[in-house]
Design an enzyme around this catalytic site. Structure first.
Site, PDB file in Angstrom:
ATOM      1  N   ASP A 177      32.689  29.368  42.532  1.00  0.00           N
ATOM      2  CA  ASP A 177      32.319  30.769  42.355  1.00  0.00           C
ATOM      3  C   ASP A 177      30.833  30.849  42.026  1.00  0.00           C
ATOM      4  OD1 ASP A 177      33.253  33.494  42.259  1.00  0.00           O
ATOM      5  OD2 ASP A 177      35.099  32.709  41.388  1.00  0.00           O
ATOM      6  N   ASP A 185      30.391  36.252  43.992  1.00  0.00           N
ATOM      7  CA  ASP A 185      31.000  37.292  43.170  1.00  0.00           C
ATOM      8  C   ASP A 185      30.112  38.522  43.034  1.00  0.00           C
ATOM      9  OD1 ASP A 185      33.058  38.045  40.981  1.00  0.00           O
ATOM     10  OD2 ASP A 185      31.154  38.162  39.903  1.00  0.00           O
ATOM     11  N   GLU A 244      32.155  38.698  48.211  1.00  0.00           N
ATOM     12  CA  GLU A 244      32.946  39.793  47.674  1.00  0.00           C
ATOM     13  C   GLU A 244      32.147  41.066  47.940  1.00  0.00           C
ATOM     14  OE1 GLU A 244      35.323  40.965  43.583  1.00  0.00           O
ATOM     15  OE2 GLU A 244      33.274  40.200  43.411  1.00  0.00           O
ATOM     16  N   HIS A 248      42.669  36.736  42.243  1.00  0.00           N
ATOM     17  CA  HIS A 248      42.687  36.742  40.778  1.00  0.00           C
ATOM     18  C   HIS A 248      42.391  38.105  40.168  1.00  0.00           C
ATOM     19  CE1 HIS A 248      38.462  36.658  41.687  1.00  0.00           C
ATOM     20  NE2 HIS A 248      38.158  36.870  40.416  1.00  0.00           N
ATOM     21  N   ASP A 249      41.899  39.039  40.981  1.00  0.00           N
ATOM     22  CA  ASP A 249      41.540  40.364  40.493  1.00  0.00           C
ATOM     23  C   ASP A 249      42.558  41.434  40.885  1.00  0.00           C
ATOM     24  OD1 ASP A 249      39.220  39.872  39.084  1.00  0.00           O
ATOM     25  OD2 ASP A 249      37.916  40.096  40.826  1.00  0.00           O
TER      26      ASP A 249
END
Length: 567
Positions: free
Chosen positions: A98, A200, A265, A338-339
């Protein structure tokens, strides 16, 4: 489309904190990832994305980084990371990390130096602004609720900007010295042997430097900060002369020299921006296909997201997105991460949950055009967890709950909706077996284990040929088979039977070779009149395929893949 080394790959996201704990402290670790590499190899994945394992106070579960060039002791050491990279390579699995560079932790040395000397060089690593009569510089609301501004410690009227939690100060990308630090760090990791990054919150690195107030859109008197991004892009004529300058430099200085795989993202971009971001010479290799998975969110508060995904709305949005992409870009298709809440809960009504519905969902994701990206536990059909308020760890869920109550929703309704959408649903420990704590740890898990683990776990499904896990293994093998690999990677995407309710169908073609995917996304039997003849059924989730003349009889949640020849 020019072929790239990653085009035929299958991605898989690991949330290390919840994957496997090998030392009994209740937190997953890198040794646990290494231990499960044979499992991941057998599943058929090629690229592993690790959510953050850097040192962090864990205010936002690792997305608040205090040291970019080290490993948090909770997860192991740099030597463990080197071992993971090496062991994964032996199995032809690439590791990506990440890249969280919109913000850092308030415990990072840069921010601590900014506090000590706001007018010094490190003060310019962040956005520091004087307040208005002792109040915040503007009315922007952060992603986690409340103002984007917080007083700098020790200062009466000097504030720092944070798009997320107050413990996550945003980094000032306008500062060349800050960018040099980031590029040095990125290249340090790439030189160490990782294959690339998931990037991210990257759309936030370019700020509207007018800092003008936004129209009020909530009872708190604030405006949501994303409106500032939209306003800025509209004013500046898009992104090329704004964030694009930063992203082009990042690519040229770091990604391109290493032929790195990067997945961004990025939300809500139009066709022109798609080419700019992920086209032949885009800033990133690919980005996640978020647009088709947002249609069930109709409310203004998280607590209103209390319905399942409508299959016809999802189908429509996938078709729109695939048409938008055409042959100019290659997105990463997801069901969960994960979100997000668990896909098996959001896409499937509770009463329909089972092998047929989960395997149908899997087939529709994996056989679309684009790169399939799975999330840990998706391959066994993990579901949302029944939480109480005291179980919640996620800072965003708690902020959403408080905001929903402030909006006037009853506490019970507010929590029920926010818990359903909570990011903690995806972060419950991986369910490896029916042993205590789902085989995740011998200690006390850092987050509640879903109580359905005795029925839904890897060990049980490995023993059952007809399990969800073994279906995923067959599905990924089919996707990567010599006969269909190129077709399912580079083939065109043509919607089929668009007018048929709860029938999700599309054709993939490359040259004269075609596959048609037909799925009944309902709990009722359906009759479908075929628009074309087919030569052979080549893949199914349910064994019995019934054809009467020109009609297919589709069982509930049946997925059929047929081969045809393009005329």
């Amino acid at each position: 489309m020019k072929k790239k080394w990653w085009h035929e790959k299958i991605g898989y996201q690991i949330y290390p904190k919840s994957f496997l704990d090998t030392n009994g402290d209740g937190v997953g670790d890198l040794a646990g990832v290494i231990e499960k590499l044979p499992y991941l190899e057998q599943l058929g994945v090629d690229i592993l994305w690790l959510s953050p394992v850097y040192p962090s106070p864990m205010v936002d579960n690792g997305y608040d980084i205090s040291d970019y060039e080290n490993i948090d002791p909770r997860f192991g050491t740099l030597e463990d990371m080197d071992r993971l990279i090496a062991e994964a390579k032996k199995k032809n699995i690439s590791i990506i990390m990440d890249l969280v560079v919109n913000h850092c932790s308030d415990q990072h040395a840069w921010f601590q130096k900014a506090i000590a000397d706001p007018k010094g060089s490190y003060g310019d690593y962040f956005y520091l602004k004087e307040g208005k009569d002792g109040k915040e510089p503007n009315n922007w609301r952060s992603y986690f609720g409340g103002s984007v501004w917080e007083k700098l410690p020790g200062q009466e009227n000097l504030f720092y900007y944070h798009a997320y939690a107050k413990e996550q100060p945003d980094l000032n990308w306008e500062n060349p010295a800050l960018r040099e630090e980031i590029y040095k760090m990125v290249n340090w990791w790439l030189d160490r042997g990782i294959a690339g990054f998931r990037i991210d919150a990257i759309i936030n690195i370019k700020k509207d430097l007018t800092w003008e107030d936004l129209p009020v859109d909530g009872p708190d008197g604030r405006g949501f900060l994303t409106n500032s991004i939209t306003r800025m892009q509209k004013r500046d004529g898009g992104t090329k002369n704004g964030i694009g300058v930063f992203l082009r430099e990042l690519k040229e200085r770091c990604f391109a020299p290493h032929d790195a795989f990067t997945v961004g993202e990025v939300f809500e971009v139009d066709r022109e921006q798609l080419e700019e971001f992920i086209g032949e010479d885009g800033y990133f290799s690919t980005m996640f296909a978020f647009d088709p998975i947002q249609s069930y969110k109709k409310g203004t508060c998280q607590c209103e997201f209390d319905r399942n995904m409508n299959p016809d709305e999802w189908k429509r949005d996938v078709f729109v997105n695939q048409k938008l992409l055409g042959d100019i870009a290659f997105e990463a298709n997801i069901i969960e991460n994960h979100d997000m809440a668990r896909g098996a809960t959001i896409y499937i009504p509770d009463e329909d949950y089972g092998f047929a519905s989960i395997s149908a969902l899997a087939g529709l994701q994996v056989l679309q055009r684009g790169m399939p990206f799975l999330y840990q536990g998706q391959e066994i059909g993990m579901t949302n967890c029944p939480f109480e308020l005291e179980d919640i760890d996620d800072i965003m869920t708690l902020d959403n709950y408080r905001y929903a109550v402030a909006c006037g929703f009853p506490e019970e309704k507010a929590f029920a909706g926010c818990a359903r959408e909570s990011r903690d649903n995806a972060r419950t420990p991986m369910q490896w077996s029916d042993a205590e704590n789902a085989g995740f740890t011998t200690g006390k898990p850092w987050l509640k284990v879903n109580p359905n683990y005795p029925e839904i776990n890897v060990a049980r499904q490995e023993k059952e040929y007809g399990s969800v896990l073994n279906f995923y293994r067959r599905l990924l093998c089919f996707r990567k088979s010599e006969e269909y690999r190129d077709l399912l990677t580079y083939g065109t995407f043509e919607p089929m039977y668009e007018d048929q309710e709860k029938i999700f169908a599309f054709k993939r073609c490359l040259g004269k070779q075609c596959l048609t995917v037909i799925c009944n996304e309902s709990p009722a039997e359906r009759f479908l009149t075929l628009k074309e003849d087919y030569e052979e059924v080549v893949f199914v989730n349910l064994p019995q395929v019934t054809r009467i003349g020109d009609n297919l009889i589709l069982h509930p949640y049946q997925l059929i893949v047929v081969e045809t020849t393009k005329k």
